[in-house]
Write an enzyme that holds these catalytic residues in place. Structure first.
Site, mmCIF file in Angstrom:
data_model
loop_
_atom_site.group_PDB
_atom_site.id
_atom_site.type_symbol
_atom_site.label_atom_id
_atom_site.label_comp_id
_atom_site.label_asym_id
_atom_site.label_seq_id
_atom_site.Cartn_x
_atom_site.Cartn_y
_atom_site.Cartn_z
ATOM 1 N N ASP A 107 86.714 34.195 76.494
ATOM 2 C CA ASP A 107 85.799 35.269 76.141
ATOM 3 C C ASP A 107 84.778 34.863 75.090
ATOM 4 O O ASP A 107 84.990 33.944 74.305
ATOM 5 C CB ASP A 107 86.568 36.500 75.662
ATOM 6 N N GLU A 173 90.688 36.683 73.806
ATOM 7 C CA GLU A 173 91.307 36.167 72.574
ATOM 8 C C GLU A 173 90.728 36.857 71.348
ATOM 9 O O GLU A 173 91.425 37.053 70.346
ATOM 10 C CB GLU A 173 91.097 34.649 72.466
#
Length: 441
Positions: A107, A173
């Site tokens: 991400d 994350e």
């Protein structure tokens, strides 16, 4: 970030351990590293493509497709949608051996890029109700490219490879779209990512502006802090700004609580043995210059390295907030959401990994890290199986890491030579662990 200077006896002990666990060449090494060398141009292409098309947590559909297509092209069976957008595949080697998991996070961050790179992100999105730019300001684009390359290298050595390798491409994350939700590594575990494949060890890495390119940073035991997202609601009584005595000012109470927490840490917590950081990132209250509102809200983060210290600090924080608020005639409510526990490198695993890192990048380029107060939800995986996590330097040669834009900066632009360094290090760690594990079975 500077390394820790060692006592001569400690250095001698580490050298002896490195010699004891020193990895040797095995049949799978040559084809694996040859394939990785051939894949190097692709690593750069993948990283730039992902960088130009960043996606926020749990929205990584394009990145997940790129990963899944690549893994399928290698002949692997792929699972998608794990933890909403995660991708998982397992490589079975041609020989018996241990099981390991290699993890990369996918991400990006709600950051508007300011690097000026030709492949800079121009993506816009919505994050928690606010329009934002989107950028791989933390380097997860590099992590994905590195693990894609390592997967290609290990598949090339499949026939001589002992054991099995799970490739875990993890979403979110950096946190969930909505505060308080289960996300990232924890959600993948909740959905059974290790249910039928329990790894003997799990490995991860992070590109890092605090180290020069060509180096890796590592330490045994605690490495990165636990991250908690806290929210404090302070309630008072609304009144006219000219007559504060007619109400209860939650803004003043919130300020007193915040200052009180800093005194609490300085005077009630032994930060010499276990560092603690408590920071407020938001303070929201009121709508008009001459009205004292009835409520104020503070939001921030707590960083700790010891679970017992964490629980103690939260209890003290709650008591401090409630007591200050009560003394002023108001009330306070603290909520704490655990984003990630502390990342702790398993000491026994660290003794095995250190020589592999030295072999990959040279002994002088393996730097013992100090404690790092940023957090990583890789720790969720490392709480299920022994974990080892290391940093890969990204500051260009000849430049001072202390002056470079750090991770999460809109100007963070890692030296792409770090892709090769990270891939070689991860590949060496994986190969050596599998070979050593097969030898003792």
């Amino acid at each position: 970030m500077s390394h820790v200077h060692r006592h001569p006896q400690q250095a001698a002990c580490l050298l002896a351990l490195a010699t004891l666990f020193a990895p040797t060449a095995h049949a799978a090494d040559a084809p694996a590293f040859a394939a990785l060398e051939q894949a190097q141009p692709k690593l750069v292409q993948w990283r730039r493509d992902i960088h130009q098309h960043p996606e926020l947590g749990e929205q990584e559909t394009r990145t997940a497709k790129l990963v899944a297509d690549h893994l399928r092209s290698l002949g692997l069976t792929v699972r998608t949608g794990v933890g909403k957008t995660g991708v998982v595949a397992v490589l079975k080697g041609g020989k018996p051996g241990p099981r390991i998991a290699l993890r990369a996070d996918m991400d990006a961050l709600p950051v508007t890029e300011q690097t000026g790179l030709p492949f800079a992100s121009k993506v816009k999105a919505d994050y928690r109700g606010q329009p934002v730019g989107v950028m791989h300001a933390c380097g997860h684009d590099a992590h994905v490219a590195i693990l894609m390359g390592v997967a290609q290298a290990l598949v090339a050595a499949k026939d001589d490879l002992p054991g099995e390798v799970m490739f875990v491409f993890q979403p979110a994350e950096e946190g969930p779209p909505v505060a308080g939700e289960v996300f990232g590594a924890a959600l993948m575990l909740q959905e059974g990512v290790f249910k039928d494949f329990k790894p003997d060890a799990v490995f991860g890495l992070h590109v890092w502006a605090g180290l020069p390119v060509g180096s890796v940073g590592y330490r045994s035991g605690p490495l990165m802090a636990a991250a908690d997202e806290w929210s404090l609601t302070v309630r008072g009584k609304q009144t006219h700004g000219s007559r504060p005595w007619d109400g209860v000012d939650p803004i003043t109470l919130g300020a007193q609580i915040l200052l009180g927490t800093q005194s609490m840490i300085a005077r009630q917590v032994n930060i010499a043995t276990s560092p603690v950081v408590l920071t407020a990132g938001q303070f929201q209250a009121g709508v008009r210059f001459n009205i004292i509102p009835d409520e104020a809200k503070l939001v921030g983060t707590l960083r700790t390295f010891d679970p017992a210290v964490r629980e103690d600090v939260i209890a003290r924080f709650r008591r401090t907030a409630e007591d200050f608020a009560h003394a002023g005639g108001g009330s306070a409510e603290l909520q704490v959401n655990a984003n990630a526990p502390a990342t702790i490198n398993d000491p026994a695993l660290a003794r095995r990994v250190t020589p592999s890192l030295q072999k990959a990048v040279g002994s002088d380029n393996v730097i013992e890290m100090p404690l790092v107060t940023v957090a990583e939800d890789f720790s969720q995986f490392a709480n299920v199986a022994p974990g080892a996590y290391f940093f890969v330097g990204t500051t260009p040669a000849g430049q001072d890491p202390a002056t470079m834009p750090i991770n999460h900066s809109p100007k963070y632009a890692p030296d792409e030579d770090a892709l090769e360094v990270g891939a070689r290090a991860m590949l060496q760690v994986a190969l050596d662990y599998l070979e050593a594990g097969a030898a003792v079975r």
